[in-house]
Design an enzyme around this catalytic site. Structure first.
Site, PDB file in Angstrom:
ATOM      1  CD  GLU A 212      -3.009  -0.660   0.629  1.00 48.40           C
ATOM      2  OE1 GLU A 212      -3.632   0.212   0.037  1.00 48.40           O
ATOM      3  OE2 GLU A 212      -3.991  -2.346  -0.234  1.00 48.40           O
ATOM      4  CB  CYS A 246      -1.379   7.692   1.566  1.00 50.02           C
ATOM      5  SG  CYS A 246      -3.369   6.445   2.164  1.00 50.02           S
TER       6      CYS A 246
HETATM    7  P1  NAD Z   1       8.095   4.441   4.713  1.00 52.34           P
HETATM    8  O1  NAD Z   1       8.588   3.623   4.131  1.00 52.34           O
HETATM    9  O2  NAD Z   1       9.827   5.522   5.750  1.00 52.34           O
HETATM   10  O3  NAD Z   1       7.790   3.610   6.590  1.00 52.34           O
HETATM   11  C1  NAD Z   1       7.058   2.680   6.593  1.00 52.34           C
HETATM   12  C2  NAD Z   1       6.987   1.741   8.141  1.00 52.34           C
HETATM   13  O4  NAD Z   1       8.864   1.427   7.108  1.00 52.34           O
HETATM   14  C3  NAD Z   1       7.954   1.651   8.888  1.00 52.34           C
HETATM   15  O5  NAD Z   1       7.105   0.893  10.227  1.00 52.34           O
HETATM   16  C4  NAD Z   1       9.289   1.731   8.615  1.00 52.34           C
HETATM   17  O6  NAD Z   1       9.632   2.003  10.511  1.00 52.34           O
HETATM   18  C5  NAD Z   1       9.843   0.321   7.728  1.00 52.34           C
HETATM   19  N1  NAD Z   1      10.627   0.391   7.291  1.00 52.34           N
HETATM   20  C6  NAD Z   1      11.575   1.807   7.109  1.00 52.34           C
HETATM   21  N2  NAD Z   1      12.725   1.445   6.195  1.00 52.34           N
HETATM   22  C7  NAD Z   1      12.366  -0.207   6.353  1.00 52.34           C
HETATM   23  C8  NAD Z   1      13.440  -0.726   5.973  1.00 52.34           C
HETATM   24  N3  NAD Z   1      14.713  -0.791   5.401  1.00 52.34           N
HETATM   25  N4  NAD Z   1      12.718  -1.935   6.200  1.00 52.34           N
HETATM   26  C9  NAD Z   1      12.148  -2.588   6.559  1.00 52.34           C
HETATM   27  N5  NAD Z   1      11.416  -2.038   7.226  1.00 52.34           N
HETATM   28  C10 NAD Z   1      10.870  -0.560   6.937  1.00 52.34           C
HETATM   29  O7  NAD Z   1       7.270   5.283   4.852  1.00 52.34           O
HETATM   30  P2  NAD Z   1       5.897   6.702   6.168  1.00 52.34           P
HETATM   31  O8  NAD Z   1       7.185   7.609   6.144  1.00 52.34           O
HETATM   32  O9  NAD Z   1       6.146   5.493   7.418  1.00 52.34           O
HETATM   33  O10 NAD Z   1       4.794   6.766   5.421  1.00 52.34           O
HETATM   34  C11 NAD Z   1       4.858   7.812   4.470  1.00 52.34           C
HETATM   35  C12 NAD Z   1       5.114   7.148   2.935  1.00 52.34           C
HETATM   36  O11 NAD Z   1       3.466   6.171   3.017  1.00 52.34           O
HETATM   37  C13 NAD Z   1       3.441   8.036   2.000  1.00 52.34           C
HETATM   38  O12 NAD Z   1       4.575   7.591   0.237  1.00 52.34           O
HETATM   39  C14 NAD Z   1       2.642   7.614   1.867  1.00 52.34           C
HETATM   40  O13 NAD Z   1       1.357   7.994   0.527  1.00 52.34           O
HETATM   41  C15 NAD Z   1       2.389   5.693   1.790  1.00 52.34           C
HETATM   42  N6  NAD Z   1       0.902   5.303   2.704  1.00 52.34           N
HETATM   43  C16 NAD Z   1       0.302   4.612   1.851  1.00 52.34           C
HETATM   44  C17 NAD Z   1      -1.206   4.527   2.833  1.00 52.34           C
HETATM   45  C18 NAD Z   1      -1.617   3.808   1.971  1.00 52.34           C
HETATM   46  O14 NAD Z   1      -3.211   2.970   2.506  1.00 52.34           O
HETATM   47  N7  NAD Z   1      -1.648   3.106  -0.160  1.00 52.34           N
HETATM   48  C19 NAD Z   1      -1.201   4.857   3.173  1.00 52.34           C
HETATM   49  C20 NAD Z   1      -0.859   5.579   4.553  1.00 52.34           C
HETATM   50  C21 NAD Z   1       0.730   6.309   3.628  1.00 52.34           C
END
Ligand code: NAD
Length: 459
Positions: A212, A246
């Protein structure tokens, strides 16, 4: 942490192998348990969301807690029906007297990785599907919303054994460690960049994934739109959670003929909702961190500010900001904004906007405002996005009867309502045969190809 993850994983595997979670009544019990947990912790969840994102209780209920409660109730009500093996037709010419059924079975151990913007909803929401489908689950909330992560962890530890649901708090290191383990399903919500890492890790074990992700969601206001309604809805949808949504409209494309009237209305509604300065409003959120506030501030540099533009890094505050004279090459148009900034571009013909949208990556949401049905159909037929709303924004998310998910770079797979149950279930096709008859046509030595051809034709 590694040892902890491995120990929990091991005990979850043991628990899953005991077949307990295969029992639908057990799953319903666990959903009821989750419902009690959310009720017991409701106040604490609101407090945590306030600390993490300055989220008002109203917004926290409508966009997080209330949705989770509604979804749990739906799964409790419908799970028996959803999980019944589905009888489908069988070709009686070759499988005489047989039956075919699709069984929905749990994958096993599911890993759910969540982001910070709706930190409760996007951690516990997918969990509902994992529970109803009969999986054991590892949850990884986001480190950027530490208060909510702490409440989720305490709540889960109190209401569920770690051999069934375990919670891992921490950042990138913990996420990376979790990805070195073998899971049977990975459900990830977050950025495209990390989505790629997740998919790569999953591919090592051929683990199926739901991703997502996000993107830049276009919002098009045509000359025949109801401008008042459009401005009211866009101002609301963009500024919920201070734009950190998002599916928020990312940039606006407004028809040249109505641009100045629309901008006045947009400003009017922003002032009406949050006052001026919005800083004083208890309903206006904050950016999740100072560094992310700075990132948003960079988007404003050198731009024409039509409204807003006030910032305070230490308070993680950025006022609702409308930018005009925007160029597609400006930094604000290069990546997902994820904040309360409205870049406004103008257009003269619909094909021009459609071409603009199609020249970019497929968004998670697309919004079009117009009274003309033919034009609405045209926009839908000639573009692609995860979901869309006509004459509104973001509301497609809230429907439990529609799948929610992205397409192309905005993600793969979907969930909500029954789609969550399906996402966390493997569909196993089972054909049951009888023994009292066996038509020998399929066995060698092969003869009678003509008869077989004829049978293929009449199936
Ligand atoms: P992110 O990808 O930075 O982090 C998401 C999760 O992944 C966090 O729990 C983080 O700790 C973990 N993570 C980070 N690096 C990792 C790695 N190398 N290995 C494993 N896990 C890792 O995203 P964010 O900043 O928390 O969220 C913002 C993004 O999420 C935006 O792009 C937004 O559009 C998207 N988003 C999408 C939806 C949807 O339903 N499609 C909903 C909310 C947010």
């Amino acid at each position: 942490m590694t040892q902890n993850i491995q120990l929990n994983r091991h005990s979850q595997q043991k628990f899953f192998d005991s077949f307990k979670t295969r029992d639908v009544d057990f799953r319903i019990e666990q959903l009821k348990q989750l419902k009690s947990a959310v009720s017991a912790y409701e106040e604490k969840i609101y407090q945590a969301l306030w600390k993490d994102l300055h989220k008002s209780q109203f917004e926290a209920f409508v966009t997080e807690v209330g949705i989770v409660q509604k979804e749990i109730a739906l799964h409790i009500r419908k799970l028996k029906r959803w999980s019944r093996p589905e009888r489908v037709s069988t070709n009686q010419l070759i499988h005489f007297w047989s039956t075919s059924r699709i069984r929905r079975e749990p994958y096993g151990l599911a890993l759910i990785i969540a982001p910070w913007n709706y930190p409760f909803l996007l951690t516990v929401g997918p969990l509902i599907g994992a529970i109803s489908a009969g999986n054991c689950t590892a949850l990884k909330p986001s480190e950027f919303a530490p208060h909510t992560a702490e409440v989720i962890s305490t709540m889960m530890n109190e209401f569920f054994p770690a051999s069934y649901i375990s919670v891992y708090q921490g950042g990138v290191e913990v996420g990376s460690e979790l990805l070195t383990e073998k899971w049977d399903y990975i459900f990830f919500t977050g950025s495209k960049q990390v989505g790629r890492i997740v998919m790569e890790a999953a591919s090592r074990n051929l683990t199926p994934v739901t991703l997502e992700l996000g993107g830049k969601n276009p919002c098009i206001v045509d000359e025949d739109a109801n401008l008042k309604r459009a401005a009211a809805r866009i101002a609301w949808g963009k500024l919920v959670n201070a734009g950190q949504t998002c599916i928020a409209p990312d940039y606006l494309f407004v028809h040249k003929q109505v641009k100045s009237e629309f901008l006045k209305l947009l400003e009017k509604y922003i002032r009406k909702y949050y006052g001026d300065p919005a800083k004083e409003s208890i309903d206006y959120g904050r950016i999740i961190s100072a560094s992310k506030t700075e990132r948003l501030g960079d988007f404003l540099k050198g731009m024409t500010t039509y409204y807003g533009g006030d910032m305070n890094f230490s308070e993680r505050y950025l006022s609702p900001t409308i930018l005009t004279d925007v160029n597609p090459d400006d930094p604000v148009m290069k990546e997902e904004i994820f904040g309360p900034i409205f870049p406004v571009l103008e257009f003269e013909s619909l094909p021009e906007v459609i071409a603009f949208v199609n020249a970019r990556e497929k968004p998670l949401g697309l919004y079009y405002f117009s009274k003309d049905r033919q034009k609405q159909d045209r926009v839908l037929a000639q573009t692609s996005s995860g979901g869309a709303s006509i004459n509104d924004v973001i509301v497609q998310f809230a429907s439990e009867s529609m799948p929610f998910g992205g397409v192309g770079s905005s993600g793969m797979g979907s969930y909500h309502g029954k789609f969550s149950f399906d996402t966390f279930s493997h569909r196993r096709s089972v054909l049951k045969k009888v023994n009292w008859i066996d038509i020998p046509l399929r066995y060698p030595p092969y003869r009678k190809l003509g008869l077989v051809r004829w049978l293929f034709d009449i199936w």
